[in-house]
Write a protein that holds these residues in place. Structure first.
Motif: not given
Length: 393
Positions: A170, A287, A262, A284, A327, A330-331, A167, A334
């Motif tokens: 990214a 992201g 990333a 993942l 997208d 994406r969330e 993270e 994560r």
């Protein structure tokens, strides 16, 4: 507890990454951990810095001109066996077939189950499944294969993921920008060019999608004990036929790998055999949309957080979908990656170790951590003559 974790290499392969991360998490929990491995190519340490609370023992293993895969496997086992004494530890935990054959009585993590054609390797893998007194698998799907094939009940402990590390990568605009400046827009895969990684399928899927001349295919990694020159030649020939010019980066520095991942548009994961899919889970966390092969184990681990593909046409379609809707997952991806921590994995290992180390649960009078070895005249033949019908990676 005094814990020995054994691996076969200092290079950045999945099992080695797993071993170091688990060792550090166990040390962070207060355990006395030593990692044993073979130092190939003159290596005296691992591919990255290891927490100083973890003791590292690297056993020298020099190259021999013209040595084949089978003899190299047998010599690897013998070299590690001669240096290692399990009686110094409460728990001996081997992470691969070479270290399991070398360790004597041990716990074994079976990361995935595969087939090999080299007789020595196939038989050594068989022995490395049947000989350990306890087994760990990083997914339920692999544990089911172990149960169906050998009648062995394994403890399932998923991998951890350094989600924060990916993270942070990214969010590092300068770092990811540096790689985008160098490579442009790209699809990345990690693991090198080899049959188990299914690299040719990804290449063909990449070529089949609607062409975008600015998009490149980037391949990271590839350290291996095996000789995959024939497969690499097939890959190069196919790339030329398809008009694709992949960028093969080889091994990337540990601190740079999250940035390379990333900065990618999509992460391709075409492996034909996996136990968990750690590299894809790291993507993942960064992201990055993931396209992976449709395998039961990856369905189990990733659920709806990735796109699945069965063949080259499927990879082409999934890559196109990931590029057009980056997208979409994406969330979800994560959030999934954050669920898996090395601290959690270490605690579950500690629970297992405590059960195994309990004298009331000792197996057949053997003390946990004791070492049993074959007579010197039988050591090599034990691997060369066992049934090669099934084996494990």
């Amino acid at each position: 507890m005094r814990i020995a974790l054994l691996s076969y290499s200092t290079k950045p392969r999945g099992g080695v990454v797993h071993t170091l991360a688990l060792a550090e998490a166990l040390a962070d929990a207060g355990e006395d951990v030593t990692v044993w491995t073979l130092g190939r190519d003159g290596d005296t340490g691992f591919f990255r810095r290891v927490d100083p609370r973890v003791t590292v023992r690297v056993v020298p293993f020099g190259a021999r001109e013209g040595e084949g895969v089978g003899p190299r496997i047998l010599r690897s086992i013998e070299t590690l066996r001669e240096a290692f004494d399990g009686r110094a530890y409460d728990i001996v935990h081997a992470q691969d077939c070479i270290s399991a054959n070398a360790a004597g009585e041990c716990v074994r993590t079976v990361h995935h189950i595969d087939r090999f054609t080299t007789p020595e390797l196939a038989a050594c893998h068989e022995h490395a499944i049947t000989a350990p007194y306890a087994h760990v698998c990083v997914s339920g799907a692999v544990a089911e294969e172990l149960r169906d094939g050998w009648g062995i009940d394994a403890t399932v402990i998923p991998n951890g993921v350094e989600a924060d590390r990916f993270e942070r990568a990214a969010a590092d605009v300068d770092g990811t920008g540096r790689w985008r400046d160098e490579l442009g827009r790209y699809v990345v895969t990690v693991g090198g060019i080899e049959p188990r990684k299914g690299t040719i399928d990804l290449l063909e899927g990449f070529a089949l999608r609607e062409r975008d001349p600015e998009l490149r295919l980037v391949i990271v990694g590839g350290e291996t004990l095996f000789d995959y020159r024939d497969y690499r030649a097939r890959f190069d020939a196919r790339a030329a036929e398809l008009g694709v010019e992949p960028v093969v980066l080889g091994a990337v520095e540990h601190d740079e790998l999250p940035l390379v991942v990333a900065a990618a548009e999509v992460f391709g994961f075409p492996s034909t055999k996996e136990g968990f899919g750690l590299a894809a889970m790291e993507a993942l966390a960064a992201g990055v949309p993931v396209v992976t092969r449709d395998l039961p184990v990856l369905r189990e681990v990733f659920g709806s957080a990735v796109r699945f593909a069965r063949d080259r046409r499927g990879f082409a379609d999934a890559l196109a979908g990931a590029l057009s809707e980056p997208d979409r997952h994406r969330e979800r991806g994560r959030a999934l990656a954050r669920r898996y921590s090395w601290a959690g994995a270490a605690e579950r290992h500690r629970e297992l170790y405590r059960r195994l180390a309990d004298p009331a649960r000792a197996r057949g009078g053997h003390a946990v951590g004791s070492t049993t070895t074959l007579p010197s005249t039988a050591r090599s033949s034990s691997c060369a003559t066992a049934s090669p019908a099934r084996d494990s990676g």
